[in-house]
Every structure is written in structure tokens, then in C-alpha cells.
Design an enzyme around this catalytic site. Sequence first.
Site, PDB file in Angstrom:
ATOM      1  N   SER A   1       0.870  -1.180   0.000  1.00  0.00           N
ATOM      2  CA  SER A   1       0.000   0.000   0.000  1.00  0.00           C
ATOM      3  C   SER A   1       0.904   1.227   0.000  1.00  0.00           C
ATOM      4  CB  SER A   1      -0.916  -0.015   1.216  1.00  0.00           C
ATOM      5  OG  SER A   1      -0.192   0.102   2.406  1.00  0.00           O
TER       6      SER A   1
ATOM      7  N   HIS B   1      -3.281  -5.960   2.463  1.00  0.00           N
ATOM      8  CA  HIS B   1      -2.408  -7.004   2.982  1.00  0.00           C
ATOM      9  C   HIS B   1      -3.118  -8.335   3.212  1.00  0.00           C
ATOM     10  CE1 HIS B   1       0.330  -3.644   4.783  1.00  0.00           C
ATOM     11  NE2 HIS B   1       0.423  -3.744   3.479  1.00  0.00           N
TER      12      HIS B   1
ATOM     13  N   GLU C   1      -4.626  -2.421   9.281  1.00  0.00           N
ATOM     14  CA  GLU C   1      -3.818  -2.966  10.381  1.00  0.00           C
ATOM     15  C   GLU C   1      -4.461  -2.726  11.734  1.00  0.00           C
ATOM     16  OE1 GLU C   1       0.197  -1.411  10.049  1.00  0.00           O
ATOM     17  OE2 GLU C   1       0.173  -1.680   7.873  1.00  0.00           O
TER      18      GLU C   1
ATOM     19  N   GLU D   1       1.668  -9.242   6.763  1.00  0.00           N
ATOM     20  CA  GLU D   1       2.539  -8.865   7.871  1.00  0.00           C
ATOM     21  C   GLU D   1       2.502  -9.884   8.994  1.00  0.00           C
ATOM     22  OE1 GLU D   1       1.973  -4.727   8.854  1.00  0.00           O
ATOM     23  OE2 GLU D   1       2.743  -4.108   6.898  1.00  0.00           O
TER      24      GLU D   1
ATOM     25  N   ASP E   1      -4.080   1.203  11.802  1.00  0.00           N
ATOM     26  CA  ASP E   1      -3.678   1.872  10.565  1.00  0.00           C
ATOM     27  C   ASP E   1      -4.716   1.545   9.496  1.00  0.00           C
ATOM     28  OD1 ASP E   1      -2.596   2.943   8.287  1.00  0.00           O
ATOM     29  OD2 ASP E   1      -0.848   1.613   8.208  1.00  0.00           O
TER      30      ASP E   1
ATOM     31  N   GLU F   1      -3.341   5.777  12.286  1.00  0.00           N
ATOM     32  CA  GLU F   1      -2.426   6.135  11.189  1.00  0.00           C
ATOM     33  C   GLU F   1      -3.195   6.225   9.873  1.00  0.00           C
ATOM     34  OE1 GLU F   1       0.940   3.467  11.103  1.00  0.00           O
ATOM     35  OE2 GLU F   1       1.067   3.575   8.924  1.00  0.00           O
TER      36      GLU F   1
ATOM     37  N   ASP G   1       1.514   8.514   7.328  1.00  0.00           N
ATOM     38  CA  ASP G   1       2.415   7.569   6.646  1.00  0.00           C
ATOM     39  C   ASP G   1       2.480   7.942   5.162  1.00  0.00           C
ATOM     40  OD1 ASP G   1       3.649   5.391   5.448  1.00  0.00           O
ATOM     41  OD2 ASP G   1       2.092   3.951   5.951  1.00  0.00           O
TER      42      ASP G   1
ATOM     43  N   LYS H   1       9.828   5.384   7.376  1.00  0.00           N
ATOM     44  CA  LYS H   1      10.218   4.200   6.585  1.00  0.00           C
ATOM     45  C   LYS H   1      11.361   4.608   5.659  1.00  0.00           C
ATOM     46  CE  LYS H   1       5.519   2.246   6.000  1.00  0.00           C
ATOM     47  NZ  LYS H   1       4.317   2.338   5.119  1.00  0.00           N
TER      48      LYS H   1
ATOM     49  N   HIS I   1       8.625  -1.032   9.483  1.00  0.00           N
ATOM     50  CA  HIS I   1       8.958  -2.000   8.427  1.00  0.00           C
ATOM     51  C   HIS I   1       8.069  -1.728   7.213  1.00  0.00           C
ATOM     52  CE1 HIS I   1       5.350  -4.806   9.265  1.00  0.00           C
ATOM     53  NE2 HIS I   1       5.041  -3.566   9.480  1.00  0.00           N
TER      54      HIS I   1
ATOM     55  N   LYS J   1       6.832  -0.324  14.547  1.00  0.00           N
ATOM     56  CA  LYS J   1       5.937  -1.400  14.113  1.00  0.00           C
ATOM     57  C   LYS J   1       6.670  -2.274  13.109  1.00  0.00           C
ATOM     58  CE  LYS J   1       3.235   0.655  10.327  1.00  0.00           C
ATOM     59  NZ  LYS J   1       1.884   0.771   9.745  1.00  0.00           N
TER      60      LYS J   1
HETATM   61  P1  PGA Z   1       3.075  -1.165   3.107  1.00  0.00           P
HETATM   62  O1  PGA Z   1       2.113  -0.983   4.347  1.00  0.00           O
HETATM   63  O2  PGA Z   1       4.426  -1.544   3.573  1.00  0.00           O
HETATM   64  O3  PGA Z   1       2.396  -2.237   2.281  1.00  0.00           O
HETATM   65  O4  PGA Z   1       3.080   0.169   2.391  1.00  0.00           O
HETATM   66  C1  PGA Z   1       2.552  -0.512   5.582  1.00  0.00           C
HETATM   67  C2  PGA Z   1       1.750   0.666   6.060  1.00  0.00           C
HETATM   68  O5  PGA Z   1       0.814   1.153   5.383  1.00  0.00           O
HETATM   69  O6  PGA Z   1       2.037   1.159   7.145  1.00  0.00           O
HETATM   70 ZN    ZN Z   2       0.529   2.885   7.045  1.00  0.00          ZN
END
Ligand code: PGA
Ligand code: ZN
Length: 423
Positions: A45, A159, A168, A209, A247, A289, A316, A341, A369, A392
Site C-alpha cells: 500500500s 495485505h 492494520e 505482515e 492503521d 495512522e 504515513d 520508513k 517495516h 511497528k
Molecule cells: P506497506 O504498508 O508496507 O504495504 O506500504 C505498511 C503501512 O501502510 O504502514
Molecule cells: Zn501505514
Amino acid sequence: MTNDLVLTSLRARPILDSRGFPTVEVAATTDDGALLRAASPAGASTGAHEAVELRDGGPAFSGKGVEGAVRSVESPLAELLVGPVWSELEDADAAMAELDSTRGYANLGANAVVAVSMVLARGFAHAAGSELWEWFAARTGSTPLLPVPHFNVLNGGAHAANDLDLQEFMIAPVGARDEAEAVAMGAEAHHALGALVRERYGTAGLGDEGGFAPALSEPREALDLLMEAIGRAGLVPGREEMAIAVDPAANGFHRGGGIYRVAGRDLDREELVDVYRQLLRDYPIRSLEDGFAEDDLEGWRVQSRELGGRVQLVGDDLYVTDPVRIRDGSARGLSDAVLIKPNQIGTVSQTLAAIRTAREASMACMISHRSGETWDDFIADLAVGTGVDQIKAGAPARGERVAKYNRLAGIALAHPELPYGLS
Ligand code: PGA
Ligand code: ZN
């Protein structure tokens, strides 16, 4: 700090990530004989403004091959970086940016650049005779800290194959005494949740995940499962005990024009905020998030006005670890926290700049991650050394996820003097 780094070789190869798609692993040797490795994670995503991965296209691996990115490391980047004396990571990272000449590393591939930048950081830590986290602490002038892990135990969105729109559902042992207890609490609650999900849905299902992915669609059903699992594990749900973080990754269910589709219903901004408000009232959610989509700034404004101060609001996809976007979001009052990230922005130096920018704006950070991960536990050291108090890394299960949590526990074991918890 001048501990110079001289590379004697820099190689790359494709390896499989946790989803079975190729990603870039790099290996470097130094003039004093060290062999260092790093591997690039990959998202599903992804935000529209992220640094650009180089993928091969064509029929193999659904177009996700990384032969081009591997070639970027093996020739232009190796020619640039092997041989000269490097005294600062910033200089090497800036040289890569200059060589690429695009904003998001579209020529060399951000998946090549980030792995090289990570191996360079390991090289500088090695040159300084430090653990990676110690090098980060010295480099950034931060007080090291063991972060609160946010375990993603129920997966939806991009996911998982279920109909859960929110991506999430995490549990965060805020009240643990130390990192080892935090990891144990997460693992116990995860096992309790697995048993509960199998009882109730017949099968558990797994998301990218490592969290469970049963056939459910209502956010409340997911949160009720978490509450029950936490209780069954003998733990206390609560914002100061075992807290919950969500999230939604709202890009995934934004229909455009500020309309969001959740569990089969179309909601406008006020209605979506109302859904969140009721969830905050009924469950001990400490962090939310990407509650709105990356391009829906009006949605972020409404959310911040209505929910700000009651829950941590994390950006994010909104910020993609970009100092410029973070500064802008802070000026507009869009959120009070930033997800960090490294592969969203491309280099470790830029990642440290993003953390610095967030701090200057009094925003909290959470190190993260990606949904596609590897053996690499780099982000554990990044969190500890920069003193970012939240991380996370997925469920407390599956090798690529526990690599990070086990590294945190290892640092904690070797350094009992380091404090655990929210700062
Ligand atoms: P992604 O998802 O690593 O697939 O982008 C993680 C997130 O949205 O926090
Ligand atoms: Zn996110």
C-alpha cells in the site's frame, strides 16, 4: 565524528522477500576486511509520493524483478562508492542522489539506493567500532531508548484477502516493564488471538505482515477480537497497559472526493471521523495512522480538528518520510506524529533528517517495516539509536517480523541500562 569508511567491494543480488517477490540485497567489504549486508524492504500500500523502485516489468514475477536495480548497484553505484575515503554518510548519500539526478531515485531505483545507504551506515558504525544503534545515537545526539513495539496481529486492506477495509489492527504493550516483557506480551496475545479466530471462523488466514486475516469486514468485529484475545492472554486492555493502534491506510478505501467506503457503506469526511470517534470511545486506541487518504488534506484537517489530542494521529502515505512534506503537514496542523520508513525517501541520511524535522515540529515518530520484508533488522537499531519510542514490524510471528523484535530484545538483554517505553 570522523571514522572514515573505505569500501573494497560492493555487490548486489536479487533475493526473495517475505511475499516471494524479488528484492535487492547488497554486500560490501571494507578495507579492514569486514563483510556487511543489507536488504531493501518493499511496500504494497505504497504512497504516491514515495521514492521510486526500479522493477523490471515483463512476465517474470508479475513484473517485479529487480535485475535492473541489481545492475545499478554493481556498476554505477559500485564505481561511485568503492575506493574513495568517505568520512560522512551524508556525503555518500548525496553523491548517490547527484548520480541519480531525479527526485525519487527513478534512474538507479530507490530499492538499490536504500540498501546501499543501509550498508554504508553499517560500514560507518563498523569503522567507529560501534553497534549500529550506538552509531545512530552518537550521530544524531539522541538518547537511546527501547521502543514500544506495535504488533500487527489482524490484517486487512491491501495485505489480506478478506473484506476488512482497515489495513492494520495492532497491539502495543505500553505498560510492559521492559522490552522482553513487551515482546512476550505481544506473542501471548497473538497466540490467544489465533486460537480465538480458529474457534470462531474455522480458519485463521494470514496477512502479509504475519497477522491473522479471518473473514470479517466490520472494524468493530476486529477490535472485539483483539479485546477478547488480550483478556484471554491474562493481560489488561487499556491505553496505559496493552493498548491498541489502528492503521486504516485510507488510500485503500478512498473513493475520491472525500468519500470513503467502509464495510459496504459510503461515508463522507464527517461520517468517517464519527466512526473513528466512536471507536476511540469504545476501545483503548492510542494511535490512528492514515485515517484519511494522502491527497485528502481537507479530511486530515477535519480529523485533526475533531480527534486531535485524543489519539496520536500518524501520517504515513501523507508524508512518505519526506522532511519537506512533514514540515508542511506540521504547519497545516494535519497530524502530531510521523511514520518513518527509510525506503519511502531513499537514503538513511534523509530518514534521519525526517526524524529531526518531526522533532523540531514536536511531532512523535514511529519507525516502520514494510509489508514485504527480509532478514534485515536495520530498523530495530534505527529506533533504539535515534530514541524513537515506537516501532511497528508486523506480527510477533514469521521470521522477517521477529528478526526486528528479537534484535530489540537482544539489545535490551545486552544493555539493561537502556529505558523501555514511551518517552
Ligand atoms: P506497506 O504498508 O508496507 O504495504 O506500504 C505498511 C503501512 O501502510 O504502514
Ligand atoms: Zn501505514
